[in-house]
Design an enzyme around this catalytic site. Structure first.
Site, PDB file in Angstrom:
ATOM      1  N   ARG A  65      -8.903 -10.603   0.437  1.00 63.98           N
ATOM      2  CA  ARG A  65      -7.643  -9.850   0.313  1.00 63.98           C
ATOM      3  C   ARG A  65      -7.606  -8.736   1.356  1.00 63.98           C
ATOM      4  O   ARG A  65      -6.578  -8.494   1.992  1.00 63.98           O
ATOM      5  CB  ARG A  65      -7.495  -9.274  -1.115  1.00 63.98           C
ATOM      6  CG  ARG A  65      -7.194 -10.342  -2.168  1.00 63.98           C
ATOM      7  CD  ARG A  65      -6.811  -9.718  -3.508  1.00 63.98           C
ATOM      8  NE  ARG A  65      -7.904  -8.973  -4.117  1.00 63.98           N
ATOM      9  CZ  ARG A  65      -8.806  -9.474  -4.948  1.00 63.98           C
ATOM     10  NH1 ARG A  65      -8.734 -10.754  -5.308  1.00 63.98           N
ATOM     11  NH2 ARG A  65      -9.763  -8.723  -5.445  1.00 63.98           N
ATOM     12  N   LYS A 155       6.377   2.792  -4.654  1.00 58.50           N
ATOM     13  CA  LYS A 155       7.314   1.734  -5.044  1.00 58.50           C
ATOM     14  C   LYS A 155       7.129   1.363  -6.506  1.00 58.50           C
ATOM     15  O   LYS A 155       6.010   1.321  -6.997  1.00 58.50           O
ATOM     16  CB  LYS A 155       7.082   0.476  -4.187  1.00 58.50           C
ATOM     17  CG  LYS A 155       8.208  -0.530  -4.315  1.00 58.50           C
ATOM     18  CD  LYS A 155       7.762  -1.936  -3.990  1.00 58.50           C
ATOM     19  CE  LYS A 155       7.142  -2.588  -5.204  1.00 58.50           C
ATOM     20  NZ  LYS A 155       6.866  -4.011  -5.003  1.00 58.50           N
ATOM     21  N   LYS A 236      15.779  -0.320  -3.003  1.00 60.22           N
ATOM     22  CA  LYS A 236      15.343  -1.654  -2.566  1.00 60.22           C
ATOM     23  C   LYS A 236      15.949  -2.707  -3.504  1.00 60.22           C
ATOM     24  O   LYS A 236      15.346  -3.069  -4.512  1.00 60.22           O
ATOM     25  CB  LYS A 236      13.817  -1.729  -2.573  1.00 60.22           C
ATOM     26  CG  LYS A 236      13.262  -3.093  -2.166  1.00 60.22           C
ATOM     27  CD  LYS A 236      11.771  -3.044  -1.873  1.00 60.22           C
ATOM     28  CE  LYS A 236      11.229  -4.452  -1.636  1.00 60.22           C
ATOM     29  NZ  LYS A 236       9.829  -4.477  -1.199  1.00 60.22           N
TER      30      LYS A 236
HETATM   31  C1  5MM Z   1       4.683  -8.222  -2.318  1.00 56.97           C
HETATM   32  O1  5MM Z   1       5.039  -8.442  -3.666  1.00 56.97           O
HETATM   33  C2  5MM Z   1       5.328  -7.282  -4.420  1.00 56.97           C
HETATM   34  C3  5MM Z   1       4.439  -7.138  -5.604  1.00 56.97           C
HETATM   35  O2  5MM Z   1       4.501  -8.264  -6.442  1.00 56.97           O
HETATM   36  P1  5MM Z   1       3.534  -8.409  -7.739  1.00 56.97           P
HETATM   37  O3  5MM Z   1       3.336  -7.042  -8.333  1.00 56.97           O
HETATM   38  O4  5MM Z   1       4.307  -9.330  -8.620  1.00 56.97           O
HETATM   39  O5  5MM Z   1       2.271  -9.015  -7.280  1.00 56.97           O
HETATM   40  C4  5MM Z   1       6.830  -7.270  -4.761  1.00 56.97           C
HETATM   41  O6  5MM Z   1       7.186  -6.236  -5.616  1.00 56.97           O
HETATM   42  C5  5MM Z   1       7.574  -7.122  -3.461  1.00 56.97           C
HETATM   43  O7  5MM Z   1       7.305  -5.848  -2.896  1.00 56.97           O
HETATM   44  C6  5MM Z   1       9.064  -7.267  -3.628  1.00 56.97           C
HETATM   45  O8  5MM Z   1       9.407  -8.148  -4.652  1.00 56.97           O
HETATM   46  C7  5MM Z   1       9.650  -7.769  -2.339  1.00 56.97           C
HETATM   47  O9  5MM Z   1       8.983  -8.942  -1.961  1.00 56.97           O
HETATM   48  P2  5MM Z   1       9.830 -10.231  -1.527  1.00 56.97           P
HETATM   49  O10 5MM Z   1       8.784 -11.278  -1.293  1.00 56.97           O
HETATM   50  O11 5MM Z   1      10.746 -10.541  -2.666  1.00 56.97           O
HETATM   51  O12 5MM Z   1      10.561  -9.812  -0.275  1.00 56.97           O
END
Ligand code: 5MM
Length: 342
Positions: A65, A155, A236
């Site tokens: 990771r 965030k 966002k």
């Molecule tokens: C990168 O993914 C973020 C965290 O996801 P998990 O907590 O579910 O693992 C996610 O919040 C992301 O920042 C947003 O959804 C935007 O990502 P996308 O892929 O939708 O552009």
């Protein structure tokens, strides 16, 4: 860097930020969303990131990771397209192979480091499977620690499904987002406020518009009640689209529908909006963004905060092999430039 000015109390006894702190937050929010650059979402939780690595045949662990996030951050030229990077707690505490902590390395590259502070979702009782985002416990203490280690922004993501969202679900999630945002501002950190209406399913454009409108209206009501200064946040949201299993519509129609909902719900005091990609193909979200940016006299800066749309190609290209790092970084840069030039 974090502002550490004195705090004052308003008439209701609420602790608020000083004018100097607010101008710093407003400047950071503007910096994150203007100048043609966007925010890279690389904050997958350990569970999500591990699943994505394993799906590409890469063994999941803290080292892989870390290696993957180092590949992303050190892509040569990334700061030309990206103003900020959202990190997970694990990455925020890790070091690059040269020994520099990730937040410090990001700062040295000219990229603001951000931190995902929600701890994920759980079902909201009695609401048919609708979700509530958790993470408020001890959040102030955690934010103080992240700020001390260089976090410029944070965030928190609330998740709404069109089939289960009602006014109570919207209100509960908006309330949590507002408490998070107010705490961030108290700690000199710009809150990214992310209410995501999922695009899974075969629903029509109007359904996404209605749910997104409800979520955003609730969020701004609760931000107001919580005393959050809108000039120091970044919103966002999702694009307003039909469900991924419904027939596609032209990008211009998505941009128009998205703009209509935003104009109805998002105050002009918000400096910038950075869209999530939500599982849409990279070319599609770049086209949505391009058509939105072309709308004249928008009240806010508009840019991207994509995750999958920027990084999925890079992860697939890397496949865990050191020999593929340069090619993978090129895929990331290509996608960032597509988003940027939209
Ligand atoms: C990168 O993914 C973020 C965290 O996801 P998990 O907590 O579910 O693992 C996610 O919040 C992301 O920042 C947003 O959804 C935007 O990502 P996308 O892929 O939708 O552009």
């Amino acid at each position: 860097m974090r502002t550490t000015g004195r705090r004052r109390r308003n008439l209701e006894g609420m602790t608020t930020t000083t004018p100097t702190e607010m101008s710093t937050l407003a400047e950071t929010a503007r910096q994150m969303t203007s100048g043609g650059r966007g925010v890279l979402a690389a904050d997958e939780s350990i569970k999500t990131m591990s699943a994505r690595l394993e799906a590409e045949g890469i063994p999941a662990g803290d080292v892989t990771r870390r290696d993957y996030r180092e590949l992303l951050l050190t892509a040569d030229g990334l700061p030309d397209s990206v103003s900020g990077i959202i990190l997970s707690d694990e990455t925020f505490g890790q070091e690059l192979s040269d020994g520099r902590p990730f937040p410090l390395a990001a700062r040295e590259l000219g990229i603001l480091p951000g931190i995902k502070v929600d701890t994920g979702t759980t079902p909201l009782p009695g609401q048919g499977g609708a979700l509530i985002t958790e993470g408020l416990d001890r959040l102030g203490t955690r934010l103080a620690s992240y700020a001390g280690r260089g976090a410029a922004f944070a965030k928190w993501r609330a998740v709404f499904d069109v089939t289960t969202t009602n006014s109570y679900v919207a209100r509960a999630n908006a309330h949590a987002l507002a408490r998070y945002a107010a705490l961030c501002q108290e700690h000199g950190i710009v809150p990214i406020v992310e209410p995501e209406v999922l695009c899974n399913g075969d629903h029509a454009l109007a359904v996404s518009a209605e749910t997104t409108g409800l979520a955003l209206a609730s969020v701004f009501e609760e931000l107001d009640r919580a005393g959050v200064d809108l000039t120091g946040i970044v919103l966002k949201p999702n694009f307003v689209t039909p469900g991924l299993d419904a027939p596609a519509i032209p990008a211009g129609d998505v941009a128009a529908a998205t703009y209509e909902v935003l104009l109805d719900t998002v105050p002009a005091a918000v400096p910038g909006i950075a869209f999530l990609s939500g599982g849409h193909p990279t070319a599609d979200v770049c086209a949505f963004l391009s058509d939105l940016i072309a709308i004249p006299e928008r009240p806010w800066h508009v840019t991207f905060s994509f995750g999958r749309a920027l990084v999925s190609d890079a992860l697939r290209t890397w496949a865990g092999a050191p020999a593929n790092v340069a090619a993978a970084q090129q895929r990331l840069l290509d996608n960032c430039r597509s988003a940027q030039s939209s």
